[in-house]
Design a protein around this motif. Structure first.
Motif, PDB file in Angstrom:
ATOM      1  N   THR A  30      32.997 -55.773   7.183  1.00 56.16           N
ATOM      2  CA  THR A  30      33.419 -55.441   8.546  1.00 56.16           C
ATOM      3  C   THR A  30      32.832 -54.157   9.117  1.00 56.16           C
ATOM      4  OG1 THR A  30      35.404 -54.284   7.754  1.00 56.16           O
ATOM      5  CG2 THR A  30      35.614 -56.645   8.244  1.00 56.16           C
ATOM      6  N   MET A  31      32.202 -53.344   8.280  1.00 53.52           N
ATOM      7  CA  MET A  31      31.665 -52.065   8.755  1.00 53.52           C
ATOM      8  C   MET A  31      30.196 -51.927   8.386  1.00 53.52           C
ATOM      9  SD  MET A  31      34.690 -49.372   7.721  1.00 53.52           S
ATOM     10  CE  MET A  31      33.822 -48.000   8.504  1.00 53.52           C
ATOM     11  N   PRO A  32      29.334 -51.665   9.353  1.00 50.91           N
ATOM     12  CA  PRO A  32      27.938 -51.392   9.005  1.00 50.91           C
ATOM     13  C   PRO A  32      27.837 -50.115   8.161  1.00 50.91           C
ATOM     14  CG  PRO A  32      28.191 -51.764  11.370  1.00 50.91           C
ATOM     15  CD  PRO A  32      29.565 -51.659  10.798  1.00 50.91           C
ATOM     16  N   LEU A  33      26.855 -50.079   7.279  1.00 56.60           N
ATOM     17  CA  LEU A  33      26.631 -48.894   6.458  1.00 56.60           C
ATOM     18  C   LEU A  33      26.474 -47.671   7.350  1.00 56.60           C
ATOM     19  CD1 LEU A  33      26.172 -47.816   3.589  1.00 56.60           C
ATOM     20  CD2 LEU A  33      23.731 -48.248   3.933  1.00 56.60           C
ATOM     21  N   GLY A  34      27.185 -46.601   7.041  1.00 56.98           N
ATOM     22  CA  GLY A  34      27.101 -45.355   7.801  1.00 56.98           C
ATOM     23  C   GLY A  34      28.046 -45.279   8.986  1.00 56.98           C
ATOM     24  N   SER A  35      28.766 -46.356   9.270  1.00 56.14           N
ATOM     25  CA  SER A  35      29.694 -46.325  10.399  1.00 56.14           C
ATOM     26  C   SER A  35      31.025 -45.718   9.965  1.00 56.14           C
ATOM     27  CB  SER A  35      29.909 -47.723  10.969  1.00 56.14           C
ATOM     28  OG  SER A  35      30.580 -48.535  10.035  1.00 56.14           O
ATOM     29  N   ALA A  36      31.742 -45.178  10.958  1.00 53.16           N
ATOM     30  CA  ALA A  36      33.022 -44.529  10.684  1.00 53.16           C
ATOM     31  C   ALA A  36      34.076 -45.000  11.670  1.00 53.16           C
ATOM     32  CB  ALA A  36      32.873 -43.016  10.772  1.00 53.16           C
ATOM     33  N   TYR A  46      34.709 -44.538   6.265  1.00 55.50           N
ATOM     34  CA  TYR A  46      33.289 -44.287   6.440  1.00 55.50           C
ATOM     35  C   TYR A  46      32.550 -45.081   5.372  1.00 55.50           C
ATOM     36  CZ  TYR A  46      28.870 -41.781   6.716  1.00 55.50           C
ATOM     37  OH  TYR A  46      27.539 -41.462   6.863  1.00 55.50           O
ATOM     38  N   HIS A  47      31.793 -46.084   5.773  1.00 52.10           N
ATOM     39  CA  HIS A  47      31.095 -46.943   4.822  1.00 52.10           C
ATOM     40  C   HIS A  47      29.889 -46.191   4.254  1.00 52.10           C
ATOM     41  CE1 HIS A  47      29.017 -51.077   4.031  1.00 52.10           C
ATOM     42  NE2 HIS A  47      29.141 -50.349   2.935  1.00 52.10           N
ATOM     43  N   ALA A  48      29.939 -45.929   2.957  1.00 54.23           N
ATOM     44  CA  ALA A  48      28.864 -45.186   2.297  1.00 54.23           C
ATOM     45  C   ALA A  48      28.516 -45.838   0.967  1.00 54.23           C
ATOM     46  CB  ALA A  48      29.295 -43.738   2.071  1.00 54.23           C
ATOM     47  N   ASN A 105      34.536 -49.594 -10.356  1.00 56.15           N
ATOM     48  CA  ASN A 105      33.276 -48.929 -10.018  1.00 56.15           C
ATOM     49  C   ASN A 105      32.113 -49.449 -10.861  1.00 56.15           C
ATOM     50  OD1 ASN A 105      34.156 -47.365  -7.882  1.00 56.15           O
ATOM     51  ND2 ASN A 105      34.570 -45.570  -9.138  1.00 56.15           N
ATOM     52  N   LEU A 106      32.388 -49.811 -12.111  1.00 54.53           N
ATOM     53  CA  LEU A 106      31.330 -50.349 -12.962  1.00 54.53           C
ATOM     54  C   LEU A 106      30.844 -51.703 -12.444  1.00 54.53           C
ATOM     55  CD1 LEU A 106      29.634 -49.778 -15.462  1.00 54.53           C
ATOM     56  CD2 LEU A 106      31.422 -50.849 -16.842  1.00 54.53           C
ATOM     57  N   ILE A 107      31.757 -52.500 -11.921  1.00 51.26           N
ATOM     58  CA  ILE A 107      31.370 -53.788 -11.310  1.00 51.26           C
ATOM     59  C   ILE A 107      30.372 -53.533 -10.181  1.00 51.26           C
ATOM     60  CG2 ILE A 107      32.189 -55.692  -9.852  1.00 51.26           C
ATOM     61  CD1 ILE A 107      34.783 -55.651 -11.568  1.00 51.26           C
ATOM     62  N   ASP A 108      30.678 -52.567  -9.310  1.00 48.65           N
ATOM     63  CA  ASP A 108      29.754 -52.220  -8.222  1.00 48.65           C
ATOM     64  C   ASP A 108      28.415 -51.750  -8.772  1.00 48.65           C
ATOM     65  OD1 ASP A 108      31.873 -52.661  -6.508  1.00 48.65           O
ATOM     66  OD2 ASP A 108      31.647 -50.767  -5.443  1.00 48.65           O
ATOM     67  N   ARG A 109      28.471 -50.846  -9.729  1.00 49.96           N
ATOM     68  CA  ARG A 109      27.250 -50.243 -10.270  1.00 49.96           C
ATOM     69  C   ARG A 109      26.337 -51.314 -10.853  1.00 49.96           C
ATOM     70  NH1 ARG A 109      25.726 -46.100  -9.063  1.00 49.96           N
ATOM     71  NH2 ARG A 109      27.644 -44.998  -9.482  1.00 49.96           N
ATOM     72  N   VAL A 110      26.904 -52.235 -11.623  1.00 46.83           N
ATOM     73  CA  VAL A 110      26.097 -53.266 -12.281  1.00 46.83           C
ATOM     74  C   VAL A 110      25.615 -54.315 -11.281  1.00 46.83           C
ATOM     75  CG1 VAL A 110      26.185 -55.137 -13.980  1.00 46.83           C
ATOM     76  CG2 VAL A 110      27.118 -52.897 -14.552  1.00 46.83           C
ATOM     77  N   SER A 111      26.496 -54.730 -10.365  1.00 44.74           N
ATOM     78  CA  SER A 111      26.122 -55.824  -9.452  1.00 44.74           C
ATOM     79  C   SER A 111      25.341 -55.360  -8.227  1.00 44.74           C
ATOM     80  CB  SER A 111      27.366 -56.592  -9.004  1.00 44.74           C
ATOM     81  OG  SER A 111      28.223 -55.762  -8.248  1.00 44.74           O
ATOM     82  N   LEU A 112      25.574 -54.136  -7.773  1.00 43.41           N
ATOM     83  CA  LEU A 112      24.932 -53.660  -6.540  1.00 43.41           C
ATOM     84  C   LEU A 112      23.915 -52.538  -6.761  1.00 43.41           C
ATOM     85  CD1 LEU A 112      28.176 -53.428  -4.340  1.00 43.41           C
ATOM     86  CD2 LEU A 112      26.494 -55.286  -4.365  1.00 43.41           C
ATOM     87  N   GLY A 113      24.059 -51.798  -7.850  1.00 38.35           N
ATOM     88  CA  GLY A 113      23.189 -50.645  -8.084  1.00 38.35           C
ATOM     89  C   GLY A 113      23.732 -49.373  -7.453  1.00 38.35           C
ATOM     90  N   TYR A 114      24.898 -49.442  -6.871  1.00 39.56           N
ATOM     91  CA  TYR A 114      25.577 -48.291  -6.255  1.00 39.56           C
ATOM     92  C   TYR A 114      27.056 -48.637  -6.161  1.00 39.56           C
ATOM     93  CZ  TYR A 114      25.164 -51.381  -2.213  1.00 39.56           C
ATOM     94  OH  TYR A 114      25.215 -52.470  -1.380  1.00 39.56           O
ATOM     95  N   VAL A 115      27.860 -47.658  -5.795  1.00 38.77           N
ATOM     96  CA  VAL A 115      29.293 -47.870  -5.614  1.00 38.77           C
ATOM     97  C   VAL A 115      29.610 -47.748  -4.128  1.00 38.77           C
ATOM     98  CG1 VAL A 115      31.592 -46.941  -6.138  1.00 38.77           C
ATOM     99  CG2 VAL A 115      29.842 -47.023  -7.924  1.00 38.77           C
ATOM    100  N   VAL A 116      30.404 -48.680  -3.623  1.00 34.52           N
ATOM    101  CA  VAL A 116      30.827 -48.648  -2.219  1.00 34.52           C
ATOM    102  C   VAL A 116      31.960 -47.629  -2.083  1.00 34.52           C
ATOM    103  CG1 VAL A 116      31.859 -49.985  -0.328  1.00 34.52           C
ATOM    104  CG2 VAL A 116      30.194 -51.070  -1.866  1.00 34.52           C
ATOM    105  N   ASP A 117      31.763 -46.659  -1.210  1.00 42.32           N
ATOM    106  CA  ASP A 117      32.777 -45.654  -0.904  1.00 42.32           C
ATOM    107  C   ASP A 117      33.183 -45.780   0.549  1.00 42.32           C
ATOM    108  OD1 ASP A 117      32.941 -44.520  -3.427  1.00 42.32           O
ATOM    109  OD2 ASP A 117      31.458 -42.976  -3.018  1.00 42.32           O
ATOM    110  N   TYR A 118      34.398 -45.339   0.881  1.00 41.79           N
ATOM    111  CA  TYR A 118      34.855 -45.541   2.258  1.00 41.79           C
ATOM    112  C   TYR A 118      35.962 -44.604   2.722  1.00 41.79           C
ATOM    113  CZ  TYR A 118      38.036 -48.226  -0.605  1.00 41.79           C
ATOM    114  OH  TYR A 118      38.881 -48.605  -1.596  1.00 41.79           O
ATOM    115  N   VAL A 119      36.566 -43.808   1.885  1.00 38.91           N
ATOM    116  CA  VAL A 119      37.624 -42.887   2.319  1.00 38.91           C
ATOM    117  C   VAL A 119      36.994 -41.507   2.521  1.00 38.91           C
ATOM    118  CG1 VAL A 119      39.846 -41.806   1.758  1.00 38.91           C
ATOM    119  CG2 VAL A 119      39.377 -44.157   1.031  1.00 38.91           C
TER     120      VAL A 119
END
Length: 168
Positions: A30-36, A46-48, A105-119
């Motif tokens: 629902t949020m583009p990367l970098g949007s707040a 904040y999608h990071a 976070n490990l699921i993100d790291r392995v599947s995406l190569g980064y962790v999705v942060d947002y708060v």
């Protein structure tokens, strides 16, 4: 550990992982990367993407290095958890949410190569790092461990009836 405690702990881990992954999926969808989205004057969604670990530390290790580091820390936490007496229920709760956050976070790291942060907490004078629910689980779990170890369990250690007990 007794069977009931193991089942309870595993349920907490699963709940933490599912909550973390669902919220991350909603943010990504629902949020583009970098949007707040400002929620309060000091709080925003904040999608990071975090290519490091907590507060973007060790970003230079790369995906494999960070995944191995996370897996090693997770193994140590699991070992400590297994060795924790059953009567230390608060410690078990703290370790369960730490493990759930670490797995999320490990699921993100392995599947995406980064962790999705947002708060994102911020004030006009202070910017705090962007983090996620898994990070919050890890942090709150660590605080719970410290409180239980250094404040609450001090008196319990002196009770021989609890020291070796694995009873509910």
């Amino acid at each position: 550990m007794n069977t009931r405690l193991i089942v309870w702990n595993l349920a907490l881990v699963v709940i933490a992982v599912v909550l973390d992954q669902v919220v991350k999926a909603i943010v990504v969808a629902t949020m583009p990367l970098g949007s707040a989205i400002e929620i309060l004057p000091f709080l925003a969604l904040y999608h990071a993407r975090n290519t490091g670990i907590a507060f973007s530390m060790f970003a230079g290790l790369g995906d494999v290095g960070l995944s191995l580091l996370a897996a090693a820390v997770l193994a140590v936490v699991l070992f400590l958890w297994w060795k924790t007496p059953a009567w230390r229920r608060l410690t078990h709760f703290g370790l369960a949410i730490i493990v759930g956050g670490a797995i999320g976070n490990l699921i993100d790291r392995v599947s995406l190569g980064y962790v999705v942060d947002y708060v994102y907490f911020h004030t006009p004078a202070f910017d705090f790092a962007v983090f996620n629910l898994a990070d919050a689980f890890i942090t709150v779990g660590a605080v719970i461990l410290l409180v239980d170890e250094f404040i609450l369990a001090g008196g319990a250690r002196a009770r021989p009836d609890k020291a070796g007990s694995d009873v509910d």
